[in-house]
Structure formats: structure tokens, C-alpha cells
Design an enzyme around this catalytic site. Structure first.
Site: not given
Length: 322
Positions: A52-54, A56
Site C-alpha cells: 500500500a505504500y505509495g 506500490g
């Protein structure tokens, strides 16, 4: 940097981890490069990220930088699955299909055949046994070396660990990732005892209370801080209330007395708390990371650690017992 064993497992990681929640969004590529170079030079091995960070992009950047800057086999890459943000809404999907789809995407973005630690990002609505079969599959297929859970409360952590221990051949839960700091000690009530009972390592996220324990908000909200940003203000605001100020001031006084920064005091308290494997550092710049890495040769005097326990909520039962 000192290397610690993750619970009772065979996985070993540096006692500080590099968190990447802002990579691919608020941390520019070149700054991320500088962070990873500095972290590796200090002997750090644990990089924590999530699908979920950025959206992907954090994983893509990690994959690129690890290939360029270090040896993949020397790093412990941890990622998470089952949580996404769509249309500004947080969606948790811990079904087997969703988790394995996330893992396949993570491996592709990271440019690796496996991750060292794969974690369920949050408790979901899918039956727990279905969620855990995805972990078994990932380990059996060599897609993940070890598996863990993130943001589970105590009973959820215990239930997942018990289920996996019940039948030989299932992939054991080896770690729990949870928010833990001088301003967030709820983990001591159930999560840390559950982790100790089941032999799990513990990875505290936001060990600096989302930046508040650095003291940067003592005089207001500085420009460029997370609390000043549109998409992170909600993340910091819970710790800007009146009840947090006394703890922040106590940390600042300890820092003055020990000739350290408030950030270092707060980090050392978490790093050496009973049951902790490695706090995850969410530094956005090399200037923020450097003093954290400089704590390697430092430790809090026991009386200072106990005093901070008292001012932030009471004695730490685990510290007292040890």
C-alpha cells in the site's frame, strides 16, 4: 549494528529497521537513496514496506535501490499485504486471493523471488483460517521465508499464532508489528505479552509517536512537517493534545541531562524495551536518520528509563520483571 533474532525464529535482523511509508510519495528518490546508503553503511539490514505504500511505488523504489546499492542476500526485506487505499478510502481485504495477489505484485515490484518477512497488514473480515492459508502457501512456494502479522490486537495475535501452531507443517507466525512509543503504550497491555507467550518478535512502528517525541511541535506546527501536510495531518494530530505535552517535556529534560536529542531518548526507550526486536524508523531525510543511527553505542540509564515509564503511563511490567 547489533543483530537480533526475531522471536524464536531463525530470522535475524538489525535492531533498527528502515521504514518506507513515505517513499514514492513524500520522500524523493534521491533522498531515499541517501537513506538506504546511510542505513546500510551503519550495518542496518531490515527494510520494512508494504504493497500500500505509495500505491506500490515504495516497493519499486526499494527494488531498484537494493539492486544498485547493496547485496539482496544481505538485506531482510519485509512487506505487508491486505490493505489498500482506493478513492481516499481504506480497504482491508485479507482473503486468500487478495493476499496472494498483493504478494505477487510485491515480488514483481521489488524485483525479487522472495521476501524475508511477509505480514498481514491488518485484521480483516475474511475468515482467519482462510487468511492464514495464504501465509502457508507463500512459505511453501518459497515466496516468503517467514510470516507475521501487523496491527493485530492481543487476542487476534494470539489466535493467529495458536492456529498456526496447532498443526505441524503450518507456517508459524514469527512477528507482530504494532505502534509502540512513549505516547502509545497500549501494546504493553496485550500485544507484547502475547508476543512473549508465543515467541514472536516485535517491530514497533512510529517509535517517535509520529514525530511528536522529537520535540519539533513544542512551539507549534512547523512548515514542512507531517502535521502541516494535507494527507498526514490526521496521522499526527492525536499526539498534539495536552496530555502528550508532559511526556514530550520529560523527554526533552532527559535529553538535556544526557547530552542527547529528544529523538534519541525516545528511540532508545523503545529499542531496549522488553520484547522489542527492532523499531522501524520512518525518517524522510538523511539528516533525520543520522542521529537515530548514532544511538548504536548509546543506552538509557535504567533510572531514566524507569522515570520515563512513570511519566508516560506507569511502570513497564516487562522491564520490572527483567
Amino acid at each position: 549494528m547489533e543483530i537480533r533474532r526475531v522471536g524464536a525464529s531463525g530470522l535475524r535482523v538489525s535492531r533498527l529497521g528502515l521504514g518506507t511509508m513515505t517513499w514514492g510519495r513524500d520522500t524523493p528518490d534521491e533522498e531515499a537513496r541517501a537513506l538506504l546508503e546511510m542505513f546500510c553503511a551503519a550495518g542496518g539490514t531490515l527494510i520494512d514496506t508494504a504493497a500500500a505504500y505509495g500505491a506500490g511505488d515504495a516497493e519499486r523504489l526499494i527494488g531498484k535501490l537494493v539492486r544498485e546499492l547493496t547485496n539482496r542476500e544481505e538485506m531482510a526485506i519485509a512487506t505487508k499485504a491486505g490493505f489498500v487505499i482506493r478513492g481516499g478510502k481504506r480497504i482491508v481485504d485479507t482473503s486468500r486471493r487478495a493476499l496472494l495477489r498483493d504478494l505477487e505484485g510485491s515480488l514483481e515490484r521489488l524485483g525479487t523471488d522472495y521476501v524475508d518477512l511477509w505480514q498481514v497488514h491488518a485484521w480483516g473480515d475474511a475468515p482467519l483460517e482462510e487468511t492464514l492459508t495464504a501465509l502457508d502457501f507463500a512459505v511453501e512456494r518459497g515466496m516468503a521465508r517467514y510470516v507475521g502479522v501487523s496491527n493485530f490486537v492481543g487476542w487476534q495475535t494470539a489466535q493467529a499464532a495458536t492456529w498456526q501452531q496447532a498443526v505441524p507443517g503450518r507456517a508459524p507466525i514469527v512477528s507482530a508489528q504494532v505502534e509502540y512509543s512513549l505516547l502509545a503504550r497500549r501494546a504493553e497491555v496485550e500485544v507484547l505479552p502475547a508476543a512473549a507467550a508465543f515467541g514472536l518478535g516485535v517491530f514497533p512502528w512510529s517509535p517517535l509517536a509520529r514525530g511528536v517525541l522529537t520535540g519539533q511541535y513544542r512551539g507549534g506546527v512547523p512548515r514542512g512537517s507531517r502535521a502541516a501536510s494535507d494527507h498526514f495531518a490526521w496521522f499526527v494530530e492525536p499526539y498534539l493534545e495536552q496530555r502528550s505535552r508532559g511526556v514530550v517535556e520529560a523527554v526533552a529534560r532527559a535529553a538535556d541531562g544526557l547530552d542527547m536529542s529528544p529523538m534519541q531518548i525516545a528511540l532508545l526507550w523503545v529499542r531496549d524495551a522488553p520484547g522489542v526486536t527492532a523499531p522501524l524508523l520512518g525518517a524522510r531525510t538523511a539528516g533525520q536518520l543520522a542521529p537515530a543511527l548514532a544511538t548504536e553505542e548509546l543506552a538509557l540509564p535504567p533510572e531514566i528509563a524507569s522515570a520515563l515509564d512513570d511519566v508516560s503511563g506507569g511502570a513497564n511490567a516487562g522491564r520490572t520483571a527483567s
